[in-house]
Design a protein around this motif. Structure first.
Motif, PDB file in Angstrom:
ATOM      1  N   PRO A   1      15.926  40.410  -4.760  1.00  0.00           N
ATOM      2  CA  PRO A   1      16.657  39.889  -3.608  1.00  0.00           C
ATOM      3  C   PRO A   1      17.254  38.532  -3.929  1.00  0.00           C
ATOM      4  O   PRO A   1      16.669  37.792  -4.726  1.00  0.00           O
ATOM      5  CB  PRO A   1      15.574  39.758  -2.529  1.00  0.00           C
ATOM      6  CG  PRO A   1      14.297  39.665  -3.278  1.00  0.00           C
ATOM      7  CD  PRO A   1      14.482  40.390  -4.568  1.00  0.00           C
TER       8      PRO A   1
ATOM      9  N   THR B   1      18.330  34.963  -2.284  1.00  0.00           N
ATOM     10  CA  THR B   1      18.189  34.206  -1.046  1.00  0.00           C
ATOM     11  C   THR B   1      19.018  32.948  -1.164  1.00  0.00           C
ATOM     12  O   THR B   1      18.912  32.226  -2.145  1.00  0.00           O
ATOM     13  CB  THR B   1      16.715  33.836  -0.808  1.00  0.00           C
ATOM     14  OG1 THR B   1      15.973  35.044  -0.724  1.00  0.00           O
ATOM     15  CG2 THR B   1      16.551  33.055   0.486  1.00  0.00           C
TER      16      THR B   1
ATOM     17  N   THR C   1      20.243  29.487   0.933  1.00  0.00           N
ATOM     18  CA  THR C   1      19.859  28.700   2.103  1.00  0.00           C
ATOM     19  C   THR C   1      20.841  27.546   2.348  1.00  0.00           C
ATOM     20  O   THR C   1      20.537  26.406   2.060  1.00  0.00           O
ATOM     21  CB  THR C   1      18.444  28.108   1.941  1.00  0.00           C
ATOM     22  OG1 THR C   1      18.370  27.495   0.655  1.00  0.00           O
ATOM     23  CG2 THR C   1      17.380  29.136   2.092  1.00  0.00           C
TER      24      THR C   1
ATOM     25  N   GLY D   1      17.797  35.057   9.675  1.00  0.00           N
ATOM     26  CA  GLY D   1      16.560  35.813   9.899  1.00  0.00           C
ATOM     27  C   GLY D   1      16.761  37.117  10.665  1.00  0.00           C
ATOM     28  O   GLY D   1      15.802  37.858  10.875  1.00  0.00           O
TER      29      GLY D   1
ATOM     30  N   GLU E   1      18.081  40.836  10.684  1.00  0.00           N
ATOM     31  CA  GLU E   1      18.466  41.825   9.669  1.00  0.00           C
ATOM     32  C   GLU E   1      19.565  42.770  10.158  1.00  0.00           C
ATOM     33  O   GLU E   1      19.508  43.288  11.271  1.00  0.00           O
ATOM     34  CB  GLU E   1      17.240  42.645   9.277  1.00  0.00           C
ATOM     35  CG  GLU E   1      16.216  41.815   8.534  1.00  0.00           C
ATOM     36  CD  GLU E   1      15.252  42.674   7.730  1.00  0.00           C
ATOM     37  OE1 GLU E   1      15.092  43.862   8.049  1.00  0.00           O
ATOM     38  OE2 GLU E   1      14.668  42.117   6.766  1.00  0.00           O
TER      39      GLU E   1
ATOM     40  N   ALA F   1      13.876  30.609   9.240  1.00  0.00           N
ATOM     41  CA  ALA F   1      14.598  31.659   8.506  1.00  0.00           C
ATOM     42  C   ALA F   1      15.579  31.002   7.546  1.00  0.00           C
ATOM     43  O   ALA F   1      16.199  29.998   7.884  1.00  0.00           O
ATOM     44  CB  ALA F   1      15.345  32.539   9.488  1.00  0.00           C
ATOM     45  N   PRO F   2      15.744  31.576   6.347  1.00  0.00           N
ATOM     46  CA  PRO F   2      16.795  31.067   5.472  1.00  0.00           C
ATOM     47  C   PRO F   2      18.144  31.411   6.091  1.00  0.00           C
ATOM     48  O   PRO F   2      18.241  32.356   6.874  1.00  0.00           O
ATOM     49  CB  PRO F   2      16.586  31.840   4.169  1.00  0.00           C
ATOM     50  CG  PRO F   2      15.863  33.069   4.574  1.00  0.00           C
ATOM     51  CD  PRO F   2      15.055  32.741   5.798  1.00  0.00           C
TER      52      PRO F   2
ATOM     53  N   SER G   1      20.103  36.030   3.484  1.00  0.00           N
ATOM     54  CA  SER G   1      19.473  36.669   2.339  1.00  0.00           C
ATOM     55  C   SER G   1      19.948  38.110   2.255  1.00  0.00           C
ATOM     56  O   SER G   1      20.301  38.712   3.272  1.00  0.00           O
ATOM     57  CB  SER G   1      17.949  36.581   2.433  1.00  0.00           C
ATOM     58  OG  SER G   1      17.470  37.476   3.382  1.00  0.00           O
TER      59      SER G   1
ATOM     60  N   LYS H   1      19.415  42.024   0.243  1.00  0.00           N
ATOM     61  CA  LYS H   1      18.594  42.857  -0.640  1.00  0.00           C
ATOM     62  C   LYS H   1      18.992  44.314  -0.517  1.00  0.00           C
ATOM     63  O   LYS H   1      19.702  44.693   0.425  1.00  0.00           O
ATOM     64  CB  LYS H   1      17.112  42.675  -0.339  1.00  0.00           C
ATOM     65  CG  LYS H   1      16.721  43.155   1.029  1.00  0.00           C
ATOM     66  CD  LYS H   1      15.229  42.990   1.266  1.00  0.00           C
ATOM     67  CE  LYS H   1      14.918  43.571   2.651  1.00  0.00           C
ATOM     68  NZ  LYS H   1      13.680  43.241   3.206  1.00  0.00           N
TER      69      LYS H   1
END
Ligand code: FRU
Length: 457
Positions: free
Chosen positions: A337, A339, A341, A367, A369, A427-428, A431, A433
């Motif tokens: 993944p 990430t 930020t 954060g 999804e 939460a970043p 992100s 994935k």
């Protein structure tokens, strides 16, 4: 008069920073949307006295770019005919109503006087009324001959007026009850006659009706929408609106309601711009309740799938762009993944991802999804799901992320999911994935967005 706004009026923790909210108290439907001389006007259902629904009054806000809004004094307040329910606005360019003073065209508001919803209007039915401005939308007076349209069915409401150029007449779409609507016509905005009844399966409240030409062929159709954003596309045949089939879904998200489009956008611009109330949002402890969606442009397409509308955020969002970050050709597997930020939490993000068969791709924004499953061919966000078949295995996504909302557009707006969220602690910013196969992020652009509120508002 609105209470004076304290200096910090727009910087509370759960205040959306690029979606319209009232300084204080409740809002619901957008009302009376019109454009006149460089200004977009937006009225809205408002309770000036409380955080919950009640005392329906038309609040008023103006903007020169659909992004920065300034709330003005309330415009329509309850009277002996009722509280002020939803409606629309038009500019009477040809002075068909004969109310014009001097050179400035009259601007006319149509609203429902909701009789029986206040002590002053006890025992009175819901009727359709008019107010107008002879000073370009600064002040409005209620028409002395109100109501214009007597009760047709109990609860009838939400008049939406549009000019029909071919028929040289005004049309008014009205909600009756159940899934029933009525179209009326007039040559002077004052005297209205029934044109036809229309049933829109699974729909109620807040109709809108407007002409649209298809993106490619330029052929003209008429589109009718209901409060939930569902729509039918039809044609005027012998002066009547004809459409086939059940309404299509305009947005798959959890909080998309009371859609309405602006009238009188200049021909040189040509856009059909729609906004909705994000019904059902949560803003614990805030002095306001309710936000509008980010305005979007509707386009009518005609292809093998038939006639359908896409929605896409208005380009003026770029007025808020603060900084741009870009990524290209990032290979993702289940255990790699990435990430990222970045510093602030309001985003306009565009993604192009190659999703192999059987893979599930997830992008988390603040954060929250957003997932595309290439096996079920569905796009999921905020527990809501839209069908989406990829073209050549490539997923294109656009995400507008505000403090308490998320607007997700798939395949250039072929589907959208609009909804309210609450911030996720720690939460970043972003992100990405993928599971079940190696996806490749072909490109990803994230624009951080400035706040649309400034101390001047
Ligand atoms: C839709 C609606 C309209 C009505 C208004 C009252 O949300 O129920 O039908 O005019 O809200 O606030």
């Amino acid at each position: 008069m609105q209470p004076a706004a304290p200096p910090s009026a727009y910087d509370q923790a759960l205040r959306p920073q690029f979606h319209f909210t009232a300084r204080t108290n409740w809002i619901n439907d957008p009302n009376g949307l019109f454009y006149y001389k460089g200004t977009y006007h937006m009225f809205f259902q408002h309770n000036p006295d409380g955080i919950d629904w009640g005392n329906m009054t038309w609040g008023h806000a103006v903007s020169s770019d659909l992004v920065h809004w300034r709330q003005l004094d309330n415009t329509l307040t309850p009277d002996a005919l009722g509280t002020m329910f939803s409606g629309s606005a038009v500019v009477d360019w040809q002075n068909t109503a004969g109310l014009q003073k001097g050179k400035t065209p009259t601007i006319v508001l149509f609203y429902t006087a909701a009789g029986g919803t206040s002590p002053a209007s006890a025992g009175t039915p819901f009727t359709q009324c008019m107010a107008y401005s002879t000073d370009g939308g600064v002040t409005f007076s209620k028409y002395i001959g109100n109501p214009l349209i007597a009760e047709i069915a109990g609860g009838n409401r939400d008049p939406k007026v549009v000019w029909d150029e071919a028929g040289k007449r005004w049309l008014l779409a009205l909600y009756l009850d159940g899934d029933k609507f009525e179209l009326l016509h007039s040559t002077d905005l004052l005297h209205w006659h029934k044109l036809q009844s229309i049933a829109l399966q699974g729909c109620d409240e807040c109709p809108d009706i407007f002409p649209m030409t298809t993106h490619r062929s330029g052929r003209q159709y008429w589109v009718m929408t209901a409060a939930n954003g569902h729509y039918v596309v039809g044609e005027m045949v012998d002066g009547k609106f004809v459409f086939q089939g059940a309404p299509a879904i305009g947005d798959y998200g959890p909080n998309f309601y009371a859609v309405q489009s602006w009238s009188d956008i200049p021909r040189s611009d040509g856009r059909r711009i729609q906004i909705s109330w994000m019904r059902g949002g949560q803003y614990p402890g805030m002095p306001f309740n309710g936000q509008m969606s980010f305005p979007s442009v509707l386009k009518l397409h005609h292809d093998a799938a038939g006639l359908w509308l896409s929605r896409w955020p208005v380009r003026e969002i770029s007025h808020l762009y603060a900084g741009k970050q870009e990524w290209r050709d990032v290979k993702l597997t289940s255990n790699t993944p990435i990430t990222l930020t970045p510093a602030t939490g309001q985003w306009d993000i565009s993604l192009k991802v190659k999703c192999p068969v059987g893979s599930t791709f997830t992008v988390a924004v603040n954060g929250h999804e957003i997932t595309y499953s290439s096996s079920s061919k569905t796009l999921t966000s905020m527990n809501s799901t839209a069908p989406l078949t990829l073209r050549r295995g490539i997923l294109t996504l656009r995400v507008l992320a505000d403090v308490t909302s998320l607007e997700v557009y798939g395949d250039m707006g072929r589907v959208s999911l609009t909804g309210c969220v609450l911030p996720v602690a720690d939460a970043p910013g972003l992100s990405v994935k993928c599971t079940g196969g190696p996806a490749e992020v072909l490109s990803m652009t994230a624009h951080a967005l400035n706040s649309a509120w400034s101390p001047a508002h």
